[in-house]
Design a protein around this motif. Structure first.
Motif, PDB file in Angstrom:
ATOM      1  N   ALA A  48       0.863  -1.249  -0.015  1.00  0.00           N
ATOM      2  CA  ALA A  48      -0.035  -0.055   0.033  1.00  0.00           C
ATOM      3  C   ALA A  48       0.975   1.219  -0.102  1.00  0.00           C
ATOM      4  N   PHE A  49       2.188   1.071   0.184  1.00  0.00           N
ATOM      5  CA  PHE A  49       3.034   2.412   0.348  1.00  0.00           C
ATOM      6  C   PHE A  49       3.801   2.435  -0.941  1.00  0.00           C
ATOM      7  N   SER A  50       4.063   3.701  -1.641  1.00  0.00           N
ATOM      8  CA  SER A  50       4.595   3.870  -2.676  1.00  0.00           C
ATOM      9  C   SER A  50       6.020   4.101  -2.630  1.00  0.00           C
ATOM     10  N   HIS A  51       6.713   4.409  -1.413  1.00  0.00           N
ATOM     11  CA  HIS A  51       8.027   4.358  -1.132  1.00  0.00           C
ATOM     12  C   HIS A  51       8.266   3.904   0.238  1.00  0.00           C
ATOM     13  N   LEU A  52       9.733   3.707   0.383  1.00  0.00           N
ATOM     14  CA  LEU A  52      10.173   3.008   1.528  1.00  0.00           C
ATOM     15  C   LEU A  52      11.441   3.854   1.875  1.00  0.00           C
ATOM     16  N   SER A 116      11.092  -5.385  -5.361  1.00  0.00           N
ATOM     17  CA  SER A 116      11.632  -4.448  -6.308  1.00  0.00           C
ATOM     18  C   SER A 116      11.668  -3.024  -6.190  1.00  0.00           C
ATOM     19  N   ILE A 117      12.564  -2.297  -6.289  1.00  0.00           N
ATOM     20  CA  ILE A 117      12.845  -1.164  -5.906  1.00  0.00           C
ATOM     21  C   ILE A 117      13.453  -0.108  -6.945  1.00  0.00           C
ATOM     22  N   LYS A 132      11.452   0.393   6.525  1.00  0.00           N
ATOM     23  CA  LYS A 132      10.317   1.074   6.872  1.00  0.00           C
ATOM     24  C   LYS A 132       9.319   1.844   5.853  1.00  0.00           C
ATOM     25  N   PRO A 133       8.202   2.076   6.083  1.00  0.00           N
ATOM     26  CA  PRO A 133       7.310   2.836   5.018  1.00  0.00           C
ATOM     27  C   PRO A 133       7.812   4.361   5.134  1.00  0.00           C
TER      28      PRO A 133
END
Length: 224
Positions: A48-52, A116-117, A132-133
């Motif tokens: 649900a998160f776009s970035h970490l 995948s980032i 962490k989100p």
């Protein structure tokens, strides 16, 4: 501190890696968890998160001693500032911090769950301590001031690739290579237009020089 995962990236060595996460947003990498942490439940809801945020270990620069001041390359390599006023890898605790885009979550692969980032600034094999989100409502500060980093914000170089590219050298690799070179990987105190620099990215050995604001790629060979 426990290593929970390691990064798989196209950078087998430090030179050429972007100085900060997000500078070359199209670069992709994979977070591969260590066997003890390959539990899909640990990633429940992360999609649900776009970035970490990644917290990781400067494993190639660990030292027993530390200095209260360092010489940032972007200040010419001669000006000293406090280590806690920089993101230098030479710190009392060699901990790095990167903000990356979450592109894909795979819960069931032969190597367990993987992430995948995009936009990572990590060398292949880098140990990761925590994930962490990224929370936009608290982590984003549009009015933030960047100190000396704002004053020396580098201008992007133009990039010139060879007219003839090797077979199997893909358009995607070419775009990523241009993004890497546009940020000027050289130490800022080196400005010899005839000097040839080399680094490895994505299975290719790349040679380039910089003159008149342009990074000129002189050779691209398969990495042996």
């Amino acid at each position: 501190m426990k290593t929970i995962a390691r990064i798989r990236s196209d950078f087998p060595e430090k030179f050429g890696i972007p100085r900060q996460s997000g500078l070359a947003d199209m670069l992709t990498a994979t977070v591969v968890f260590e066997p003890a942490y390959r539990n899909p439940d640990a990633l429940r809801g992360i999609e649900a998160f776009s970035h970490l945020w990644l917290l990781w270990n400067f494993s190639e620069t660990e030292r027993e001693k530390w200095s209260p001041t360092v010489r940032p390359p972007r200040l010419g390599g001669n000006t000293r500032v406090g280590v806690f006023a920089t993101r230098s890898p030479f710190r009392p605790n060699p901990i790095g911090l990167s903000s990356v885009r979450l592109l894909r979550v795979q819960l069931h692969t032969p190597d367990g769950p993987q992430l995948s980032i995009g936009g990572a600034d990590l060398m292949d094999g880098t140990p990761i301590y925590d994930i962490k989100p990224y929370l936009p409502f608290t982590d984003c500060h549009p009015d933030a001031v960047g100190g000396f980093a704002d004053a020396v914000r580098e201008k992007c170089l133009r990039v010139k690739l060879p007219d003839s590219l090797p077979a199997h050298f893909t358009e995607k690799t070419g775009e990523a290579l241009c993004a890497i070179l546009a940020q000027d990987p050289r130490p800022s105190y080196q400005d010899d237009p005839l000097r040839v620099y080399r680094f490895t990215y994505g299975g290719w050995n790349v040679a380039f020089r910089v003159a008149n604001g342009e990074a000129i790629v002189t050779e691209i060979l398969p990495h042996m």
